[in-house]
Structures are given as structure tokens and as C-alpha cells.
Design a protein around this motif. Sequence first.
Motif, mmCIF file in Angstrom:
data_model
loop_
_atom_site.group_PDB
_atom_site.id
_atom_site.type_symbol
_atom_site.label_atom_id
_atom_site.label_comp_id
_atom_site.label_asym_id
_atom_site.label_seq_id
_atom_site.Cartn_x
_atom_site.Cartn_y
_atom_site.Cartn_z
ATOM 1 N N ILE A 261 0.818 -1.204 0.000
ATOM 2 C CA ILE A 261 0.000 0.000 0.000
ATOM 3 C C ILE A 261 0.855 1.258 0.000
ATOM 4 C CG2 ILE A 261 -0.235 0.305 2.499
ATOM 5 C CD1 ILE A 261 -2.986 0.531 -0.231
ATOM 6 N N GLY A 262 2.075 1.186 0.541
ATOM 7 C CA GLY A 262 2.962 2.347 0.513
ATOM 8 C C GLY A 262 3.341 2.735 -0.907
ATOM 9 N N LYS A 263 3.593 1.738 -1.771
ATOM 10 C CA LYS A 263 3.919 2.008 -3.167
ATOM 11 C C LYS A 263 2.709 2.568 -3.907
ATOM 12 C CE LYS A 263 6.330 -0.826 -5.513
ATOM 13 N NZ LYS A 263 6.779 -2.056 -6.205
ATOM 14 N N VAL A 264 1.521 2.020 -3.618
ATOM 15 C CA VAL A 264 0.302 2.531 -4.249
ATOM 16 C C VAL A 264 0.059 3.983 -3.845
ATOM 17 C CG1 VAL A 264 -2.197 2.235 -4.396
ATOM 18 C CG2 VAL A 264 -0.715 0.230 -4.401
ATOM 19 N N LEU A 265 0.283 4.285 -2.580
ATOM 20 C CA LEU A 265 0.101 5.647 -2.083
ATOM 21 C C LEU A 265 1.048 6.612 -2.789
ATOM 22 C CD1 LEU A 265 -1.388 7.353 0.070
ATOM 23 C CD2 LEU A 265 0.473 6.828 1.637
ATOM 24 N N TRP A 266 2.293 6.204 -2.929
ATOM 25 C CA TRP A 266 3.282 7.035 -3.628
ATOM 26 C C TRP A 266 2.865 7.265 -5.078
ATOM 27 C CZ3 TRP A 266 7.894 9.570 -2.603
ATOM 28 C CH2 TRP A 266 8.672 9.901 -3.713
ATOM 29 N N GLY A 267 2.409 6.205 -5.753
ATOM 30 C CA GLY A 267 2.006 6.332 -7.146
ATOM 31 C C GLY A 267 0.833 7.273 -7.337
ATOM 32 N N GLU A 268 -0.140 7.217 -6.440
ATOM 33 C CA GLU A 268 -1.304 8.097 -6.562
ATOM 34 C C GLU A 268 -0.924 9.561 -6.351
ATOM 35 O OE1 GLU A 268 -4.175 7.465 -7.624
ATOM 36 O OE2 GLU A 268 -4.166 5.282 -7.621
ATOM 37 N N PHE A 269 -0.005 9.818 -5.435
ATOM 38 C CA PHE A 269 0.390 11.193 -5.151
ATOM 39 C C PHE A 269 1.255 11.774 -6.269
ATOM 40 C CE2 PHE A 269 -0.717 11.174 -0.525
ATOM 41 C CZ PHE A 269 -1.321 12.420 -0.507
ATOM 42 N N PHE A 270 2.276 11.033 -6.708
ATOM 43 C CA PHE A 270 3.315 11.629 -7.540
ATOM 44 C C PHE A 270 3.228 11.251 -9.020
ATOM 45 C CE2 PHE A 270 5.027 11.512 -3.229
ATOM 46 C CZ PHE A 270 5.442 12.825 -3.087
ATOM 47 N N TYR A 271 2.537 10.176 -9.341
ATOM 48 C CA TYR A 271 2.402 9.786 -10.752
ATOM 49 C C TYR A 271 1.013 10.128 -11.294
ATOM 50 C CZ TYR A 271 6.765 7.251 -10.081
ATOM 51 O OH TYR A 271 8.068 6.927 -9.806
ATOM 52 N N ASN A 272 -0.028 9.669 -10.623
ATOM 53 C CA ASN A 272 -1.387 9.951 -11.073
ATOM 54 C C ASN A 272 -1.861 11.352 -10.691
ATOM 55 O OD1 ASN A 272 -1.415 7.329 -12.028
ATOM 56 N ND2 ASN A 272 -2.494 6.518 -10.236
ATOM 57 N N ARG A 273 -1.211 11.954 -9.709
ATOM 58 C CA ARG A 273 -1.588 13.280 -9.209
ATOM 59 C C ARG A 273 -3.034 13.314 -8.731
ATOM 60 N NH1 ARG A 273 2.079 16.791 -7.888
ATOM 61 N NH2 ARG A 273 0.773 18.544 -8.567
ATOM 62 N N ASP A 274 -3.505 12.180 -8.238
ATOM 63 C CA ASP A 274 -4.874 12.089 -7.719
ATOM 64 C C ASP A 274 -4.791 12.150 -6.200
ATOM 65 O OD1 ASP A 274 -7.506 11.604 -7.144
ATOM 66 O OD2 ASP A 274 -7.739 10.015 -8.628
ATOM 67 N N TRP A 275 -4.732 13.359 -5.673
ATOM 68 C CA TRP A 275 -4.552 13.536 -4.242
ATOM 69 C C TRP A 275 -5.748 13.060 -3.423
ATOM 70 C CZ3 TRP A 275 -1.272 18.248 -2.382
ATOM 71 C CH2 TRP A 275 -0.045 18.228 -3.054
ATOM 72 N N PRO A 276 -6.986 13.254 -3.857
ATOM 73 C CA PRO A 276 -8.113 12.722 -3.070
ATOM 74 C C PRO A 276 -8.072 11.210 -2.903
ATOM 75 C CG PRO A 276 -8.897 14.411 -4.567
ATOM 76 C CD PRO A 276 -7.462 14.152 -4.931
ATOM 77 N N VAL A 277 -7.775 10.466 -3.961
ATOM 78 C CA VAL A 277 -7.680 9.008 -3.844
ATOM 79 C C VAL A 277 -6.497 8.627 -2.962
ATOM 80 C CG1 VAL A 277 -7.224 6.883 -5.115
ATOM 81 C CG2 VAL A 277 -8.871 8.527 -6.001
ATOM 82 N N ALA A 278 -5.360 9.306 -3.147
ATOM 83 C CA ALA A 278 -4.191 9.021 -2.309
ATOM 84 C C ALA A 278 -4.487 9.292 -0.839
ATOM 85 C CB ALA A 278 -3.002 9.850 -2.781
ATOM 86 N N SER A 279 -5.197 10.357 -0.559
ATOM 87 C CA SER A 279 -5.557 10.671 0.826
ATOM 88 C C SER A 279 -6.514 9.635 1.393
ATOM 89 C CB SER A 279 -6.183 12.061 0.899
ATOM 90 O OG SER A 279 -5.279 13.049 0.446
ATOM 91 N N ALA A 280 -7.451 9.154 0.558
ATOM 92 C CA ALA A 280 -8.364 8.103 1.013
ATOM 93 C C ALA A 280 -7.601 6.816 1.311
ATOM 94 C CB ALA A 280 -9.429 7.846 -0.052
ATOM 95 N N VAL A 281 -6.600 6.500 0.490
ATOM 96 C CA VAL A 281 -5.746 5.330 0.755
ATOM 97 C C VAL A 281 -5.049 5.478 2.098
ATOM 98 C CG1 VAL A 281 -3.690 4.083 -0.017
ATOM 99 C CG2 VAL A 281 -5.410 4.784 -1.681
#
Length: 305
Positions: A261-281
Amino acid sequence: MSIKEIQIPVFLKRTFNGRNVAISIPYLWLLLLFLFPFVIVLKISLAQPVIAMPPYTPLFSWGDSLWPKIQAGLDSYLFLFSDSLYIKAYLSSIKIATISTVLTLIIGYAIAYSIARAPTRWRGILLMLVILPFWTSFLIRVYAWIGILKTEGLLNLALMTLGVIEKPLIIMNTDLAVYIGIVYSYLPFMILPLYANLEKMDMNLLEAAADLGCRPFKTFWTVTIPLSLPGILAGCFLVFIPVIGEFVIPDLLGGTQTLMIGKVLWGEFFYNRDWPVASAVAIIMLLLLIVPIILYQKSQEKAIS
């Protein structure tokens, strides 16, 4: 009227006494460094992603009315449960954290028990050897394992030189490399609480068990293990809680095949730029960690009492 004649109300004396001030300091620390950031992340998780700076919609919009309009929704949370990737990431993180904790406990208990039973003059030196890796950067230590575990690394070179294997082992970019890196990195967090518990153990109890005819192996399981249970619980929680959100070790040693989940969180923040989904994770991961944290606190309270 002099300063000495001024009477301070009783409730103010109770509020500003030394004990309350001392207790309020850690609460203020948690308020600033935990609760306040948690509220910010929770706010972002309820927003919608947009191409802007910051990349999420504001929580309130005023418009022409006197009252603000709330722009919050649970779309990010619903998206997490609708996509199997995130569910697999959570389950994989729990599995890797559990297995790593068990391996760390087995190895750490053996080391802590050996140090606790060593002569007193050697215990300080042995503990220093356990703490010594902390003097080196965590990132450098993980990179060192890349040089050891890669196909042309030191481990394969040593095994091929000794004739144990004929071709290099594939260890890098596998779960095995992740387990090796996690166990090595978090082993001191298991050893130290175990040693603190084993070192205080009364040896007369073991001698009494031996006098009553109890064999060494049975004495270990019926006397030593129960008495060291607080140290076991403390060490397991100190390893499990940070490992479940680990990012550096899975990314460097596990490669793309290891899902945490740490890698998924990093990907959502810095690659997908989807901060709401990353914050929900992040919020859901925090909720998963609350249970072991509460259990750890309960075990510490029982140990103190």
C-alpha cells in the motif's frame, strides 16, 4: 493591593499546576503533528481531483450566498472498494507485514535471549552491535542489500565460488528480497524490547523448574516464553505497524512485482496526481493501524501495572 494579596481562583490553580502542564505537552504535540495533519488529509480525501494547484477542489464554496456550500463526497472511498488493485494492495501489505514480523520475532528472540544470557561485561558490547546499524543511513543500508542480492552480487559470487550453486539465484525483485530487507532493517526494534524483558527475568524460576524435573525445552515454553510475553507483544507491534506502510524496501528490493500500500500511495500522489484518492488510501491505512496501536497500548499498560 500587593501581588501577594491577589487571590488566584482554585480552578486556575488546578488547571495550571505542574502535573497538568506536563501532561498537556505530549497532547499538544499529538494535536499539532498528528490530529491537525490527519484533518487536512481527511479534507483532501473528501474533495474531487482537478488539474490545478492544489490538485483538488476546495471543501467549501461561497458563491453569492451568505452560507458556504459544502463540496465533499465519498467518491474516492467508493473508488477504492470498486478497484481490486487497492484491496489486493491492502491484503498484500498485511501478509508481508505479518510474515516479516514472525521472521523478525524468531531471529530477534534468539539474539535477545543470547545477549540476556551472556556475561554481564559483554552485554553492553553486544547491544552496541545491535544498535550500530542505526548510525548509517537507512537508505544506504537498503542500497547495500542490492549489491548483495543482485544476480552479480556478493551472495551469488560467494555461493558460486564455494560450488554450492552453478548459476546465479534470482533474489532481487522478489518477495524474498523484501523479507530479507525488512527483517534486517527492523530487527533491532524486536531485539531491544525482548532483551529489556528477558534481562529482568528471575533465573531462580528456571532453576526451580529444573529442580522439579522440568526439561530445558519444556522450561523454555512454560516459563521463559510466558514471562517474556510483554516483550514479544511490544516487539511485534513495533515491527508490524511501520512495516505495513513501508515504501522504500518494497520499491528498491521488490521491484514492480511486489504490491504494497505504501507504493500505491506514492504512485497516486506523484504519478497519477490524484490527491483525493491518495488521501483516502492513507486514511484507510491509518484505520487499519489503529487496532494494533490500541492493542500495543493495552499491552504496555498491563506491563506497567
